[in-house]
Design a protein around this motif. Sequence first.
Motif, PDB file in Angstrom:
ATOM      1  N   ILE A  98       0.840  -1.212   0.000  1.00 24.51           N
ATOM      2  CA  ILE A  98       0.000   0.000   0.000  1.00 24.51           C
ATOM      3  C   ILE A  98       0.865   1.250   0.000  1.00 24.51           C
ATOM      4  CG2 ILE A  98      -1.684   1.321   1.335  1.00 24.51           C
ATOM      5  CD1 ILE A  98      -2.793  -1.371   2.328  1.00 24.51           C
ATOM      6  N   LEU A  99       1.912   1.254   0.831  1.00 25.35           N
ATOM      7  CA  LEU A  99       2.822   2.408   0.870  1.00 25.35           C
ATOM      8  C   LEU A  99       3.550   2.586  -0.455  1.00 25.35           C
ATOM      9  CD1 LEU A  99       4.341   1.948   4.451  1.00 25.35           C
ATOM     10  CD2 LEU A  99       2.638   3.636   3.722  1.00 25.35           C
ATOM     11  N   THR A 100       3.845   1.471  -1.142  1.00 16.89           N
ATOM     12  CA  THR A 100       4.498   1.546  -2.454  1.00 16.89           C
ATOM     13  C   THR A 100       3.606   2.282  -3.452  1.00 16.89           C
ATOM     14  OG1 THR A 100       5.657  -0.543  -2.032  1.00 16.89           O
ATOM     15  CG2 THR A 100       5.515   0.170  -4.317  1.00 16.89           C
ATOM     16  N   VAL A 101       2.327   1.959  -3.449  1.00 10.14           N
ATOM     17  CA  VAL A 101       1.380   2.640  -4.330  1.00 10.14           C
ATOM     18  C   VAL A 101       1.311   4.133  -4.022  1.00 10.14           C
ATOM     19  CG1 VAL A 101      -1.066   2.876  -4.876  1.00 10.14           C
ATOM     20  CG2 VAL A 101      -0.037   0.633  -4.823  1.00 10.14           C
ATOM     21  N   LEU A 102       1.229   4.455  -2.737  1.00 11.75           N
ATOM     22  CA  LEU A 102       1.135   5.863  -2.348  1.00 11.75           C
ATOM     23  C   LEU A 102       2.381   6.640  -2.762  1.00 11.75           C
ATOM     24  CD1 LEU A 102      -0.448   5.448   1.212  1.00 11.75           C
ATOM     25  CD2 LEU A 102      -1.595   6.094  -0.918  1.00 11.75           C
ATOM     26  N   ALA A 103       3.553   6.004  -2.585  1.00 13.25           N
ATOM     27  CA  ALA A 103       4.794   6.671  -2.983  1.00 13.25           C
ATOM     28  C   ALA A 103       4.848   6.887  -4.488  1.00 13.25           C
ATOM     29  CB  ALA A 103       5.995   5.849  -2.513  1.00 13.25           C
ATOM     30  N   LEU A 104       4.381   5.891  -5.247  1.00 17.25           N
ATOM     31  CA  LEU A 104       4.384   6.012  -6.701  1.00 17.25           C
ATOM     32  C   LEU A 104       3.436   7.111  -7.162  1.00 17.25           C
ATOM     33  CD1 LEU A 104       5.401   4.884  -9.383  1.00 17.25           C
ATOM     34  CD2 LEU A 104       3.558   3.207  -9.319  1.00 17.25           C
ATOM     35  N   ARG A 105       2.265   7.182  -6.534  1.00 21.93           N
ATOM     36  CA  ARG A 105       1.277   8.198  -6.912  1.00 21.93           C
ATOM     37  C   ARG A 105       1.770   9.605  -6.635  1.00 21.93           C
ATOM     38  NH1 ARG A 105      -4.758   7.739  -5.149  1.00 21.93           N
ATOM     39  NH2 ARG A 105      -4.760   9.515  -6.572  1.00 21.93           N
ATOM     40  N   GLY A 107       4.804  10.557  -6.682  1.00 18.95           N
ATOM     41  CA  GLY A 107       6.002  10.860  -7.439  1.00 18.95           C
ATOM     42  C   GLY A 107       7.300  10.780  -6.655  1.00 18.95           C
ATOM     43  N   ARG A 108       7.247  10.187  -5.463  1.00 20.77           N
ATOM     44  CA  ARG A 108       8.458  10.051  -4.648  1.00 20.77           C
ATOM     45  C   ARG A 108       9.162   8.760  -5.077  1.00 20.77           C
ATOM     46  NH1 ARG A 108       6.340  10.940   1.374  1.00 20.77           N
ATOM     47  NH2 ARG A 108       8.601  10.888   1.791  1.00 20.77           N
ATOM     48  N   ILE A 109       9.971   8.890  -6.133  1.00 20.70           N
ATOM     49  CA  ILE A 109      10.530   7.722  -6.794  1.00 20.70           C
ATOM     50  C   ILE A 109      11.500   6.958  -5.891  1.00 20.70           C
ATOM     51  CG2 ILE A 109      11.796   6.925  -8.823  1.00 20.70           C
ATOM     52  CD1 ILE A 109       8.955   8.102  -9.284  1.00 20.70           C
ATOM     53  N   SER A 110      12.328   7.671  -5.139  1.00 23.35           N
ATOM     54  CA  SER A 110      13.295   6.991  -4.258  1.00 23.35           C
ATOM     55  C   SER A 110      12.570   6.159  -3.208  1.00 23.35           C
ATOM     56  CB  SER A 110      14.209   8.014  -3.582  1.00 23.35           C
ATOM     57  OG  SER A 110      14.985   8.698  -4.545  1.00 23.35           O
ATOM     58  N   ALA A 111      11.541   6.756  -2.613  1.00 21.54           N
ATOM     59  CA  ALA A 111      10.770   6.023  -1.607  1.00 21.54           C
ATOM     60  C   ALA A 111      10.064   4.835  -2.246  1.00 21.54           C
ATOM     61  CB  ALA A 111       9.755   6.952  -0.944  1.00 21.54           C
ATOM     62  N   TYR A 112       9.550   5.068  -3.488  1.00 19.26           N
ATOM     63  CA  TYR A 112       8.855   3.990  -4.187  1.00 19.26           C
ATOM     64  C   TYR A 112       9.773   2.798  -4.416  1.00 19.26           C
ATOM     65  CZ  TYR A 112       7.487   1.429  -8.392  1.00 19.26           C
ATOM     66  OH  TYR A 112       7.227   0.436  -9.289  1.00 19.26           O
ATOM     67  N   ARG A 113      10.984   3.055  -4.878  1.00 14.23           N
ATOM     68  CA  ARG A 113      11.906   1.962  -5.167  1.00 14.23           C
ATOM     69  C   ARG A 113      12.304   1.220  -3.888  1.00 14.23           C
ATOM     70  NH1 ARG A 113      15.776   5.172  -9.517  1.00 14.23           N
ATOM     71  NH2 ARG A 113      14.385   4.972 -11.309  1.00 14.23           N
ATOM     72  N   THR A 114      12.546   1.993  -2.826  1.00 18.76           N
ATOM     73  CA  THR A 114      12.908   1.365  -1.545  1.00 18.76           C
ATOM     74  C   THR A 114      11.769   0.481  -1.040  1.00 18.76           C
ATOM     75  OG1 THR A 114      14.311   3.236  -0.972  1.00 18.76           O
ATOM     76  CG2 THR A 114      13.608   1.807   0.844  1.00 18.76           C
ATOM     77  N   LEU A 115      10.543   1.015  -1.123  1.00 18.84           N
ATOM     78  CA  LEU A 115       9.394   0.252  -0.638  1.00 18.84           C
ATOM     79  C   LEU A 115       9.145  -0.982  -1.503  1.00 18.84           C
ATOM     80  CD1 LEU A 115       7.037   3.235   0.223  1.00 18.84           C
ATOM     81  CD2 LEU A 115       7.948   1.568   1.853  1.00 18.84           C
ATOM     82  N   LEU A 116       9.391  -0.874  -2.816  1.00 16.54           N
ATOM     83  CA  LEU A 116       9.226  -2.029  -3.684  1.00 16.54           C
ATOM     84  C   LEU A 116      10.206  -3.132  -3.292  1.00 16.54           C
ATOM     85  CD1 LEU A 116       7.953  -3.396  -6.144  1.00 16.54           C
ATOM     86  CD2 LEU A 116       9.680  -2.272  -7.575  1.00 16.54           C
ATOM     87  N   LEU A 117      11.440  -2.734  -3.005  1.00 16.10           N
ATOM     88  CA  LEU A 117      12.446  -3.690  -2.571  1.00 16.10           C
ATOM     89  C   LEU A 117      12.032  -4.373  -1.263  1.00 16.10           C
ATOM     90  CD1 LEU A 117      15.287  -4.954  -2.841  1.00 16.10           C
ATOM     91  CD2 LEU A 117      16.182  -2.971  -1.609  1.00 16.10           C
ATOM     92  N   LEU A 118      11.542  -3.568  -0.299  1.00 18.64           N
ATOM     93  CA  LEU A 118      11.111  -4.122   0.987  1.00 18.64           C
ATOM     94  C   LEU A 118       9.906  -5.036   0.816  1.00 18.64           C
ATOM     95  CD1 LEU A 118      11.493  -0.975   3.302  1.00 18.64           C
ATOM     96  CD2 LEU A 118      12.964  -3.002   3.229  1.00 18.64           C
ATOM     97  N   THR A 119       9.030  -4.693  -0.135  1.00 20.19           N
ATOM     98  CA  THR A 119       7.856  -5.539  -0.383  1.00 20.19           C
ATOM     99  C   THR A 119       8.271  -6.919  -0.858  1.00 20.19           C
ATOM    100  OG1 THR A 119       6.538  -3.610  -0.937  1.00 20.19           O
ATOM    101  CG2 THR A 119       5.697  -5.736  -1.668  1.00 20.19           C
ATOM    102  N   VAL A 120       9.251  -6.949  -1.762  1.00 18.65           N
ATOM    103  CA  VAL A 120       9.719  -8.239  -2.267  1.00 18.65           C
ATOM    104  C   VAL A 120      10.376  -9.047  -1.155  1.00 18.65           C
ATOM    105  CG1 VAL A 120      11.284  -9.359  -3.900  1.00 18.65           C
ATOM    106  CG2 VAL A 120       9.982  -7.353  -4.598  1.00 18.65           C
ATOM    107  N   VAL A 121      11.145  -8.364  -0.286  1.00 13.72           N
ATOM    108  CA  VAL A 121      11.745  -9.065   0.862  1.00 13.72           C
ATOM    109  C   VAL A 121      10.645  -9.610   1.766  1.00 13.72           C
ATOM    110  CG1 VAL A 121      13.158  -8.796   2.930  1.00 13.72           C
ATOM    111  CG2 VAL A 121      13.867  -7.709   0.790  1.00 13.72           C
ATOM    112  N   GLY A 122       9.641  -8.776   1.982  1.00 11.37           N
ATOM    113  CA  GLY A 122       8.534  -9.203   2.831  1.00 11.37           C
ATOM    114  C   GLY A 122       7.800 -10.405   2.293  1.00 11.37           C
TER     115      GLY A 122
END
Length: 786
Positions: A98-105, A107-122
């Motif tokens: 959910i946070l990944t979507v919010l970051a992408l919407r 436009g916070r690209i750095s946060a989006y990429r970090t959250l995407l990485l954490l999502t995959v780890v999760g």
Amino acid sequence: MTILVESFWLWQFLGRLHPLIVHFPVGLLCIALLLEGISWYRQSTEFRSGITAMVWIGTISAILAAALGLILINQEDYAGKGVTIHQWSGLATMTLAILTVLALRSGRISAYRTLLLLTVVGVSVAGHFGALLTHGEDYLSSVLPFGNSPTSPGTGDTKFAFASVSTGQPLSAKQISELNVEVRSILAHNCYSCHSATKTKGELRLDKKDLIFKGGKHGAILKAGHPEDSEMIRRIMLPADDKESMPTKGKRLTEKEVALLSFWIKQGAPWPNGAEKSIYRVADLAPRLPVLPAATVDITNPIDRLVNVYFHKNKIEWKSVVDDRTYMRRVYLDIVGLLPTPEKMQVFEADTRPDKREALVKELLNRNDDYAQHWLTFWNDALRNDYSGTGYITGGRYDITKWLYGSLQKNKPYNWFVRELISPTKESAGFIKGIKWRGTINASQRTEMQAAQNVAQVLLGLNLKCASCHDSFVSDWKLADAYAFANVFADSTLEINRCDKPTGKMAGRGILYKELGTVSVDAPTEQRLRELADFLVQPKDGRLYRTLVNRIWAQLMGRGIVEPVDAMDNEPWSQDLLDWLAYDFVQNGYDIKKLIYTITTSKTYQLPSVGIKDEGVIMAPSYVFSGMVRRRLTAEQFADAVSVAFVPIYQDTSIVKMLPKTIQNEKRFARASLVKNDPFLTALGRPNRETVSTSRTSQANLLQALELTNGTTFNEALKRGAERWKTQYPTSDSLVKALYRKSLGRDPMPKEILVARKIVGSQPSVEGIEDLVWAIALHPEFQLIY
């Protein structure tokens, strides 16, 4: 990318994918990073829109996965730390998605990429533990081409508890017997629910030798000497999602269990002749007097001498006993269910006699009415006695309160107590009369069967409920045994019903433990009950007295020597202690007060309490005793504690009228054990007593919080008390000091005084006093027995 990752998490949780897919998150992570690089390198709007859509769909799938995962956990038989880790990692992954979507919407690209990485780890963590639950701990190694086969049937050496024998060597008769017990145990716990006399799917039964070799409608299931050609082994080794896999429900067989069955077939599927040894633990019936270890300078109580041996064995150090204030509060609540007054506490702490604790216990045990009013709660729960409810309206349920109160008040010897319950007087008949339910009921709940179940559970620590419907899956008790025992209480011969369907067979009549005696089959019911009572209370019925001392120990120590207390065939943490207590109880004239004295004056009872967050630990077979389990006040203890410290919760007019007039006319507050059940007591854990209740949970819950916050009974009492206290204590300091002494048995600390002043105000107000009392009543120091 996220949709691929999250879909994988969902599918794996549901156990639909092959275990090797657990490796995919690593590859998917690389793909995600690659797609990200390509996307921002190309700056393609369509390409980025596609990834955005994937992230949105992935987030929705994450939420759906978490929801379905919670449903699956609640529907299946999963337990342990792995479930907790899997559940919370799944919820964390959903949050990250959910946070990944919010970051992408945003436009916070750095946060989006970090959250995407954490999502995959999760999802990797959640998927790993999900696979552990659905496929077992070997979900990876069992399918790797270079891995060792977990269950190569019938090859190599075995590694089992019963023996370590090469398959080329013949087994001895003893080894065959032990192997047979282990094989039958595996079949009983995993297969009997579908393949036994009670339920026979596919015309296959696995509870008898000849039936196992006969097979089912599809033919033989094993080939002696050849596990690799045996259908049984093939089925239990299939993947969990295969439609032919066995068992179809519940957990998969472990690697060790499959290997043991293979070894058994390799040996020719041996089955010893003659009587079969039980696959379940069956506790000894006869009493036993263990040899007491030698006393030491500071360990003289027999309980402490036996516990000392246990502590040495488990490398546990003795701790210093609790202080006088803690001990006095503990023993007051355990024996009479009340808080000590500040004056009593002060005198006790100033007493310098070395035996003052023993003297205190004797004094409390001599307070006969207070003792009876407290222990009435325990026995009402166990004997299914109440003052109102199902059955009383129709006259099909009989009250035993007056008899029970008198028995406790006079400290009736336990053998006579039991005798009068089984072969009852008019006042004590309610226990075996049971509840006459309205309308059509299940055959296993007719009054005679209720009597059999209740006597077995309460007095013998034996659960007959399964065997009242069909042959038990968790013990050796059969349907015929349960009906024969129920028939002792019946005025006419009972017809056996299996799973509520008549069988056309009439029940016999007999006691559960035939070693104790044989009832007269054709005698009148009254005579049969006298004979049954005489047989059960014999000194040689060690089970009756072990069950009682275990229950009393559990009440005083928070956990029985055997748990659950209704399963006395389970392994005790100290067999010697259980046996000694039961033997000593008989020798001391079946005196429950003497038993309580022995326990409460022991050093073991006086050890610091042990806090346990998970009740599952208390029930676990691996439980190690180290002291009294810290526990919450019961509903009745809490109500009485508030009544003593602040204001009576119940008025004298609340006392049930069937009690002796001397109790009804007492000038002090009404004890909660003497009043009818209400929403307040129900919320705090008092059962409805339509079924036997021999233990209550000590865990707080939401219903309790709501009742203590918004409940009418409690809050109206607080208001009444606040008005009295405002008049009696005109200044804040005097009020706060008196309240702390009465409720917690001590003076408030400086910080507590400052906080209390802010709550009640410089001039105490009714609202402020209510808030302060509410805060203290909910404080752990008030609510817990330390």
